[in-house]
Design a protein around this motif. Sequence first.
Motif, PDB file in Angstrom:
ATOM      1  N   ASP A 126       6.194  -3.192  13.079  1.00 30.77           N
ATOM      2  CA  ASP A 126       7.075  -3.663  12.010  1.00 30.77           C
ATOM      3  C   ASP A 126       6.476  -4.860  11.267  1.00 30.77           C
ATOM      4  OD1 ASP A 126       7.495  -5.841  13.696  1.00 30.77           O
ATOM      5  OD2 ASP A 126       9.513  -5.239  14.254  1.00 30.77           O
ATOM      6  N   GLY A 127       5.404  -5.433  11.800  1.00 31.84           N
ATOM      7  CA  GLY A 127       4.674  -6.480  11.104  1.00 31.84           C
ATOM      8  C   GLY A 127       5.352  -7.830  11.037  1.00 31.84           C
ATOM      9  N   LYS A 128       6.474  -8.017  11.683  1.00 31.23           N
ATOM     10  CA  LYS A 128       7.199  -9.288  11.623  1.00 31.23           C
ATOM     11  C   LYS A 128       7.311  -9.909  13.005  1.00 31.23           C
ATOM     12  CE  LYS A 128       8.342  -8.986   7.249  1.00 31.23           C
ATOM     13  NZ  LYS A 128       7.830  -9.897   6.267  1.00 31.23           N
ATOM     14  N   VAL A 129       7.319 -11.251  13.053  1.00 21.30           N
ATOM     15  CA  VAL A 129       7.588 -11.958  14.297  1.00 21.30           C
ATOM     16  C   VAL A 129       9.086 -11.850  14.558  1.00 21.30           C
ATOM     17  CG1 VAL A 129       7.579 -14.205  15.455  1.00 21.30           C
ATOM     18  CG2 VAL A 129       5.653 -13.536  14.010  1.00 21.30           C
ATOM     19  N   GLN A 130       9.435 -11.465  15.774  1.00 20.88           N
ATOM     20  CA  GLN A 130      10.826 -11.295  16.189  1.00 20.88           C
ATOM     21  C   GLN A 130      11.227 -12.460  17.098  1.00 20.88           C
ATOM     22  OE1 GLN A 130      12.771  -8.420  15.264  1.00 20.88           O
ATOM     23  NE2 GLN A 130      11.040  -8.172  13.880  1.00 20.88           N
ATOM     24  N   VAL A 131      12.518 -12.784  17.091  1.00 21.61           N
ATOM     25  CA  VAL A 131      13.048 -13.833  17.957  1.00 21.61           C
ATOM     26  C   VAL A 131      14.188 -13.249  18.781  1.00 21.61           C
ATOM     27  CG1 VAL A 131      14.704 -14.704  16.249  1.00 21.61           C
ATOM     28  CG2 VAL A 131      13.879 -16.228  18.058  1.00 21.61           C
ATOM     29  N   SER A 132      14.313 -13.733  19.993  1.00 23.01           N
ATOM     30  CA  SER A 132      15.426 -13.378  20.865  1.00 23.01           C
ATOM     31  C   SER A 132      15.915 -14.669  21.508  1.00 23.01           C
ATOM     32  CB  SER A 132      14.957 -12.381  21.924  1.00 23.01           C
ATOM     33  OG  SER A 132      16.020 -12.040  22.777  1.00 23.01           O
ATOM     34  N   LEU A 133      17.229 -14.899  21.459  1.00 24.21           N
ATOM     35  CA  LEU A 133      17.818 -16.142  21.954  1.00 24.21           C
ATOM     36  C   LEU A 133      18.918 -15.834  22.955  1.00 24.21           C
ATOM     37  CD1 LEU A 133      18.560 -17.611  18.433  1.00 24.21           C
ATOM     38  CD2 LEU A 133      16.623 -18.260  19.858  1.00 24.21           C
ATOM     39  N   GLN A 134      19.095 -16.738  23.919  1.00 27.13           N
ATOM     40  CA  GLN A 134      20.238 -16.644  24.813  1.00 27.13           C
ATOM     41  C   GLN A 134      20.743 -18.044  25.101  1.00 27.13           C
ATOM     42  OE1 GLN A 134      20.080 -14.976  28.958  1.00 27.13           O
ATOM     43  NE2 GLN A 134      21.411 -13.479  27.962  1.00 27.13           N
ATOM     44  N   LEU A 135      22.052 -18.220  24.990  1.00 26.47           N
ATOM     45  CA  LEU A 135      22.715 -19.484  25.256  1.00 26.47           C
ATOM     46  C   LEU A 135      23.683 -19.281  26.413  1.00 26.47           C
ATOM     47  CD1 LEU A 135      22.072 -19.290  22.079  1.00 26.47           C
ATOM     48  CD2 LEU A 135      23.739 -21.082  21.830  1.00 26.47           C
ATOM     49  N   GLN A 136      23.740 -20.251  27.323  1.00 21.18           N
ATOM     50  CA  GLN A 136      24.667 -20.206  28.451  1.00 21.18           C
ATOM     51  C   GLN A 136      25.637 -21.375  28.328  1.00 21.18           C
ATOM     52  OE1 GLN A 136      24.776 -17.992  31.078  1.00 21.18           O
ATOM     53  NE2 GLN A 136      23.147 -16.779  30.180  1.00 21.18           N
ATOM     54  N   SER A 137      26.920 -21.095  28.571  1.00 18.61           N
ATOM     55  CA  SER A 137      27.919 -22.157  28.477  1.00 18.61           C
ATOM     56  C   SER A 137      27.653 -23.237  29.515  1.00 18.61           C
ATOM     57  CB  SER A 137      29.324 -21.589  28.645  1.00 18.61           C
ATOM     58  OG  SER A 137      29.481 -20.965  29.900  1.00 18.61           O
ATOM     59  N   ASP A 138      27.990 -24.467  29.119  1.00 15.04           N
ATOM     60  CA  ASP A 138      27.845 -25.638  29.981  1.00 15.04           C
ATOM     61  C   ASP A 138      29.208 -26.336  30.026  1.00 15.04           C
ATOM     62  OD1 ASP A 138      26.732 -27.749  31.472  1.00 15.04           O
ATOM     63  OD2 ASP A 138      26.254 -28.880  29.657  1.00 15.04           O
ATOM     64  N   GLY A 139      30.150 -25.701  30.722  1.00 15.54           N
ATOM     65  CA  GLY A 139      31.516 -26.216  30.769  1.00 15.54           C
ATOM     66  C   GLY A 139      32.471 -25.238  30.105  1.00 15.54           C
TER      67      GLY A 139
END
Length: 148
Positions: A126-139
């Motif tokens: 696809d020729g593009k840089v991909q990003v993947s994110l994950q956030l975890q709750s802190d409270g």
Amino acid sequence: MAKPTTQRWTKLSIWPGDGASPEDFTSKVCGLTSKGISFSASTSDSNVPDCDNPDAPSWTERVAQALSSTVSGSGVMAEETFAFWRDWFLSGAPKNVRIVLGLTAPGYFAGSYLLTSFELTGNQGDGKVQVSLQLQSDGPVSWTTGAP
């Protein structure tokens, strides 16, 4: 059966806070083409016997011990947001985040989150840089009805 009211995927958005006082929540997630929020509970189990018939199988009863939330997103890496995500991850610090759901009666989940996964990938296909994110709750995570 009546057709249900549905919403477009763009009605779900992730708004990290800037840490200022008062806090400014602006969308820093340009480029994400997939996003989500999930909730989970860890439980403890107890087998409760039938006092009138101790030979009968007992029923399992559960108690919620802890609640947690995970926010995820993936898509193309927008250069305009790279420094934001990089700096947040490298800080190891939590940020206040709003996960906005723009329904007919809008509202948002709010809580402190850690950026626990920041992944960059690229391929020739696809020729593009991909990003993947994950956030975890802190409270705790709360729900507020109304516009963010």
